[in-house]
Enzyme design. Structure first.
Site, PDB file in Angstrom:
ATOM      1  N   ASP A  11       0.827  -1.209   0.000  1.00 13.79           N
ATOM      2  CA  ASP A  11       0.000   0.000   0.000  1.00 13.79           C
ATOM      3  C   ASP A  11       0.867   1.266   0.000  1.00 13.79           C
ATOM      4  O   ASP A  11       1.842   1.350   0.740  1.00 13.79           O
ATOM      5  CB  ASP A  11      -0.864   0.047   1.261  1.00 13.79           C
ATOM      6  CG  ASP A  11      -1.674  -1.213   1.508  1.00 13.79           C
ATOM      7  OD1 ASP A  11      -1.124  -2.309   1.326  1.00 13.79           O
ATOM      8  OD2 ASP A  11      -2.832  -1.101   1.912  1.00 13.79           O
ATOM      9  N   HIS A  42      -1.152   4.410  -0.464  1.00 18.05           N
ATOM     10  CA  HIS A  42      -2.209   5.243   0.119  1.00 18.05           C
ATOM     11  C   HIS A  42      -1.982   6.741  -0.024  1.00 18.05           C
ATOM     12  O   HIS A  42      -2.045   7.497   0.947  1.00 18.05           O
ATOM     13  CB  HIS A  42      -2.386   4.884   1.595  1.00 18.05           C
ATOM     14  CG  HIS A  42      -3.340   3.752   1.826  1.00 18.05           C
ATOM     15  ND1 HIS A  42      -4.648   3.775   1.400  1.00 18.05           N
ATOM     16  CD2 HIS A  42      -3.165   2.546   2.428  1.00 18.05           C
ATOM     17  CE1 HIS A  42      -5.241   2.644   1.732  1.00 18.05           C
ATOM     18  NE2 HIS A  42      -4.363   1.871   2.342  1.00 18.05           N
ATOM     19  N   ASP A  64      -4.186  -0.527  -3.193  1.00 12.70           N
ATOM     20  CA  ASP A  64      -4.354   0.605  -2.284  1.00 12.70           C
ATOM     21  C   ASP A  64      -3.372   1.725  -2.613  1.00 12.70           C
ATOM     22  O   ASP A  64      -2.564   2.157  -1.793  1.00 12.70           O
ATOM     23  CB  ASP A  64      -4.222   0.170  -0.820  1.00 12.70           C
ATOM     24  CG  ASP A  64      -5.502  -0.474  -0.304  1.00 12.70           C
ATOM     25  OD1 ASP A  64      -6.368  -0.824  -1.128  1.00 12.70           O
ATOM     26  OD2 ASP A  64      -5.632  -0.629   0.928  1.00 12.70           O
ATOM     27  N   ASP A  69      -6.464   7.013  -1.373  1.00  7.47           N
ATOM     28  CA  ASP A  69      -7.208   7.196  -0.127  1.00  7.47           C
ATOM     29  C   ASP A  69      -6.281   7.473   1.047  1.00  7.47           C
ATOM     30  O   ASP A  69      -5.138   7.037   1.090  1.00  7.47           O
ATOM     31  CB  ASP A  69      -8.100   6.000   0.202  1.00  7.47           C
ATOM     32  CG  ASP A  69      -9.403   5.990  -0.581  1.00  7.47           C
ATOM     33  OD1 ASP A  69      -9.817   7.059  -1.049  1.00  7.47           O
ATOM     34  OD2 ASP A  69     -10.000   4.902  -0.734  1.00  7.47           O
ATOM     35  N   ARG A  70      -6.819   8.188   2.010  1.00  6.71           N
ATOM     36  CA  ARG A  70      -6.167   8.581   3.263  1.00  6.71           C
ATOM     37  C   ARG A  70      -5.086   9.634   3.026  1.00  6.71           C
ATOM     38  O   ARG A  70      -5.206  10.746   3.480  1.00  6.71           O
ATOM     39  CB  ARG A  70      -5.619   7.362   4.011  1.00  6.71           C
ATOM     40  CG  ARG A  70      -6.697   6.339   4.369  1.00  6.71           C
ATOM     41  CD  ARG A  70      -6.145   5.337   5.370  1.00  6.71           C
ATOM     42  NE  ARG A  70      -7.052   4.251   5.630  1.00  6.71           N
ATOM     43  CZ  ARG A  70      -8.031   4.262   6.528  1.00  6.71           C
ATOM     44  NH1 ARG A  70      -8.240   5.354   7.232  1.00  6.71           N
ATOM     45  NH2 ARG A  70      -8.811   3.222   6.708  1.00  6.71           N
ATOM     46  N   ASN A  83      -8.457  -3.173  -1.872  1.00  6.26           N
ATOM     47  CA  ASN A  83      -9.828  -2.916  -1.437  1.00  6.26           C
ATOM     48  C   ASN A  83     -10.196  -1.435  -1.513  1.00  6.26           C
ATOM     49  O   ASN A  83     -11.380  -1.089  -1.532  1.00  6.26           O
ATOM     50  CB  ASN A  83     -10.044  -3.449  -0.016  1.00  6.26           C
ATOM     51  CG  ASN A  83      -9.195  -2.741   1.015  1.00  6.26           C
ATOM     52  OD1 ASN A  83      -7.970  -2.748   0.924  1.00  6.26           O
ATOM     53  ND2 ASN A  83      -9.819  -2.130   2.001  1.00  6.26           N
ATOM     54  N   HIS A  84      -9.203  -0.555  -1.578  1.00  7.62           N
ATOM     55  CA  HIS A  84      -9.498   0.878  -1.688  1.00  7.62           C
ATOM     56  C   HIS A  84      -9.675   1.343  -3.127  1.00  7.62           C
ATOM     57  O   HIS A  84     -10.005   2.517  -3.347  1.00  7.62           O
ATOM     58  CB  HIS A  84      -8.417   1.706  -0.998  1.00  7.62           C
ATOM     59  CG  HIS A  84      -8.662   1.865   0.461  1.00  7.62           C
ATOM     60  ND1 HIS A  84      -9.300   2.954   1.002  1.00  7.62           N
ATOM     61  CD2 HIS A  84      -8.381   1.046   1.506  1.00  7.62           C
ATOM     62  CE1 HIS A  84      -9.391   2.813   2.313  1.00  7.62           C
ATOM     63  NE2 HIS A  84      -8.829   1.664   2.650  1.00  7.62           N
ATOM     64  N   HIS A 143      -2.195  -4.779   2.729  1.00  8.59           N
ATOM     65  CA  HIS A 143      -3.471  -4.592   3.413  1.00  8.59           C
ATOM     66  C   HIS A 143      -3.378  -4.241   4.899  1.00  8.59           C
ATOM     67  O   HIS A 143      -4.359  -3.794   5.478  1.00  8.59           O
ATOM     68  CB  HIS A 143      -4.301  -5.875   3.225  1.00  8.59           C
ATOM     69  CG  HIS A 143      -5.773  -5.770   3.483  1.00  8.59           C
ATOM     70  ND1 HIS A 143      -6.521  -4.684   3.131  1.00  8.59           N
ATOM     71  CD2 HIS A 143      -6.641  -6.647   4.056  1.00  8.59           C
ATOM     72  CE1 HIS A 143      -7.790  -4.908   3.460  1.00  8.59           C
ATOM     73  NE2 HIS A 143      -7.883  -6.076   4.034  1.00  8.59           N
TER      74      HIS A 143
END
Length: 523
Positions: free
Chosen positions: A266, A268, A295, A298-299, A327-328, A451
């Protein structure tokens, strides 16, 4: 993408400033006729209440994992208190263990159907999981019993709007013939004007293609906090749709003997940490291949920069730069955790639709030399899933709530053998015996997944059969973890080599700066 650590802290100031645990929560639950039989002894022992008081203090300091441990000790001494379960549910919400939060809230309601906070907690957990109708039922209970509670009324009203909007969207979906957003925008690309004031990177004049020069200029441009022109951004998305449409759900990757191959987890939206990976390990090229394991967004508040960098590299090196879905890369997660808001802020609402279309086409799994399987989340709820079954998954959709596709993107390993319900409320947790059987049944050396935050940026579990890699250091500017990447060398020995790294400075834009106000419904 959180794991429980000894000092979990709030991911943003909104979450940190929520409801405090107070002395009034030490009051005994009000017993209803349906819950009296479950209550057992009329009051908890003093030791249990002391653990609960200490847990409340830890919660108010933002030490949510410590609070969870203390609430658990209270529950071990006295498991008939709705308050204990509802409080622990609240702490699980803060650590984003939404599955556990849902379970505890439901247990609290079973113990005392008159305890309003338990309905609040369960509604919040269902909201976080995108189960809006179930959330609405509980928010309705809270609003009906506390009509003067302005917060309860606001959350009930907002949740009701979402349910109605979803029903409307579903209705018109049957009436309208769906037009591909990428196909629609491609017809108007040439009419988009490049202003004279634009001083950024440009796609090649011949065919509007990504070049090495474009990528290097793009990285420099992003370092200056500038935005790629919308015409080129749209062109990249249109080209990515065409490229990914031709790729398989499970991509076979060959690593020639003696060649280095890098796997990242990730990122992110932490663009400046992504740049640091390239500083440490070299820019991707035909001789320096990479796999980024989901991922991307996001964030972190530089998700647009991350995704256009990664997409540009994929277009430049389609056979040596690989991207997997996380999943994002999904509609609901993007709506809640900031990517949708960031795209709208830097570009336009229309572009969000293009990203949804492209994300649905990302491969789910990569198989390296037939021996290492790489997916974002983890393994399955049954032992009979084979590589051929994975190849047959129709991935061109938003991520479903259950089934093999959901499990590939959402599952987590656990230390205990067997399987257990997921702490996240989606997919499963799988033990070392599950991993061992899957690897043996499919002729694999081990699996690599991402994850979850790990202190060193990676973790080797399940006797070396399950490896986690996470590449966003000091996740959300709060977690204090290192990032990591894995390098393999092609040949008989595909043993992983781990490189951990620290975070680097970035412009003063806080994580979650573009997150949705919907977060307030479950934070």
């Amino acid at each position: 993408s959180l794991q429980r650590t000894s000092t979990t802290v709030a991911l943003n100031s909104q979450q940190a400033s929520g409801e405090k645990m107070t002395s009034t929560e030490s009051e005994a639950p009000v017993a209803s006729p349906t819950s009296t039989a479950l209550m057992g002894p009329t009051s908890p022992p003093p030791e249990a209440d002391q653990f609960k008081t200490e847990a409340n203090s830890a919660f108010n300091l933002g030490h949510y994992d410590q609070a969870i441990d203390l609430y658990s000790k209270a529950i071990n001494l006295y498991d008939k208190s709705a308050i204990y379960y509802a409080n622990r549910s609240f702490a699980y919400l803060r650590t984003e263990c939404f599955g556990y939060a849902l379970s505890d809230a439901s247990r609290a309601i079973a113990l005392d159907q008159s305890y309003i906070k338990a309905y609040y907690r369960r509604a919040s957990a269902n909201m976080a999981l995108g189960k809006f109708k179930l959330a609405l039922t509980d928010f309705e209970q809270v609003h009906r019993r506390r009509p003067g509670d302005s917060d309860a009324k606001a959350k009930y009203t907002e949740c009701k709007k979402i349910v109605q909007q979803k029903a409307f969207e579903k209705a018109i979906a049957y009436e309208e013939k769906r037009v591909s957003p990428c196909d629609e925008i491609s017809q108007s690309l040439q009419s988009m004007t490049i202003e004279d004031s634009y001083d950024g990177p440009k796609l090649s004049e011949e065919g509007n293609k990504v070049t090495r020069e474009f990528v290097t200029q793009l990285l420099d441009y992003y370092k200056k906090s500038k935005v790629l022109h919308r015409r080129y951004a749209y062109q990249i998305l249109v080209d990515m749709k065409a490229l990914l449409s031709a790729e398989a759900t499970l991509v076979d990757v060959a690593v020639p003997e003696g060649t280095k191959f890098t796997i990242c987890g990730d990122v992110h939206g932490q663009f400046f940490d992504l740049l640091n990976i390239f500083e440490l390990n070299g820019l991707p090229s035909e001789t320096n291949p990479y796999l980024f394991n989901g991922d991307f967004v996001d964030r972190g508040s530089f998700s647009v920069e991350c995704i256009f960098t990664l997409f540009s590299l994929k277009l430049l090196y389609p056979k040596s730069f690989f991207l997997a879905r996380g999943n994002h890369e999904s509609e609901y997660m993007n709506k809640i955790y900031g990517f949708e808001g960031e795209v709208k802020a830097k570009y336009a609402d229309k572009m969000v639709q293009l990203f949804r279309e492209v994300f649905n086409l990302l491969p789910l799994v990569h198989l390296i030399d037939g021996r290492i399987l790489v997916m974002h989340g983890g393994l399955f709820s049954s032992d009979d899933v084979t590589l051929e079954d994975i190849r047959k998954i129709d991935r061109n959709m938003d991520i479903p709530d259950s089934g093999p596709m959901s499990e590939l993107l959402w599952s987590d390993p656990q230390d205990l053998p067997g399987r257990a319900p997921s702490k996240r409320g989606v997919a499963v947790q799988f033990g070392p015996d599950v991993t061992e059987r899957f690897c043996k049944n499919n002729g694999l050396d081990y699996i690599v997944r991402s994850h979850e935050v790990k202190e060193k940026g990676y973790e080797v579990a399940h006797s070396g059969r399950c490896i986690t890699v996470f590449s966003a250091p000091n996740y959300c500017d709060t977690m204090g973890n290192k990032g990591a990447y894995i390098t393999l060398t092609g040949g008989k020995d595909l043993s992983p080599k781990f490189t951990s790294f620290d975070c680097v400075p970035h412009p003063t834009v806080r994580p979650m700066a573009y997150s949705s106000s919907l977060m307030q419904l479950f934070s």
